[in-house]
Design an enzyme around this catalytic site. Structure first.
Site, short mmCIF file in Angstrom:
data_model
loop_
_atom_site.label_atom_id
_atom_site.label_comp_id
_atom_site.label_asym_id
_atom_site.label_seq_id
_atom_site.Cartn_x
_atom_site.Cartn_y
_atom_site.Cartn_z
N ARG A 1 0.87 -1.21 0.12
CA ARG A 1 -0.05 -0.07 -0.03
C ARG A 1 0.89 1.25 0.03
O ARG A 1 0.32 2.18 -0.60
CB ARG A 1 -1.15 0.03 1.19
N GLU B 1 2.91 -6.19 13.75
CA GLU B 1 2.02 -6.31 14.98
C GLU B 1 1.55 -7.70 14.89
O GLU B 1 1.22 -8.22 16.23
CB GLU B 1 0.74 -5.38 14.48
#
Length: 172
Positions: free
Chosen positions: A62, A99
């Site tokens: 992205r 994460e």
């Protein structure tokens, strides 16, 4: 802190991509407010700073969206930081923490030019940190880092004294 007006168009998706993760989906911004989003990211840097930059570096995948659009807007080149096996002539690679796991990034050789690194969202800072280290390792000078969304509660990332500039920040 007053939130940027574009924040209202993010869609929070619970338990994606794994249970316990609250994913901030940028798809509505890209679909309905893309020009405003790129304009807002452009304003993260002054005209003087833009004049001194040679390339925008996009972190897969992205980050490519924002780096390429900003490169076009400011008449700069575009450089990719890719996941393994996607680039020929790889000069350096680096593993980093996410994460929700680990991943690896790769880059081709640089040329000493000044770059701003772009990504969509910074959570732990792992991919941005890896991209910044890779840029330095392959021969670029990192002069800025930018993202659309910064989940500040999950990171305190900086690189060579620079922090990531962001349009939207979440402190909790």
């Amino acid at each position: 802190m007053k939130q940027h007006p574009l924040a209202q168009y993010l869609e929070a998706v619970p338990d994606f991509p794994k249970e316990g993760i609250l994913f901030q989906d940028i798809s509505p911004l890209l679909r309905d407010h893309f020009v405003a989003t790129i304009d807002a990211m452009s304003l993260l840097f002054s005209a003087k700073e833009w004049a001194e930059v040679d390339y925008l570096v996009g972190v897969e995948s992205r980050g490519f969206i924002f780096a390429s659009a900003l490169a076009l807007k400011h008449d700069k080149g575009f450089v990719k930081v890719r996941k393994p096996g996607k680039l020929p002539n790889v000069h350096a690679s680096m593993e980093y923490g996410l994460e929700y796991g680990t991943d690896k990034l790769e880059m081709q050789k640089g040329n000493g030019k000044k770059v701003i690194i772009c990504d969509d969202l910074i959570a732990t800072g792992g991919s941005m940190q890896a991209a910044a280290k890779l840029c330095n390792e392959v021969g670029y000078e990192v002069v800025g880092m930018a993202c659309l969304v910064d989940l500040k509660a999950l990171n305190s990332f900086s690189h060579d004294g620079m922090t990531v500039r962001s349009v939207i920040q979440f402190d909790d």
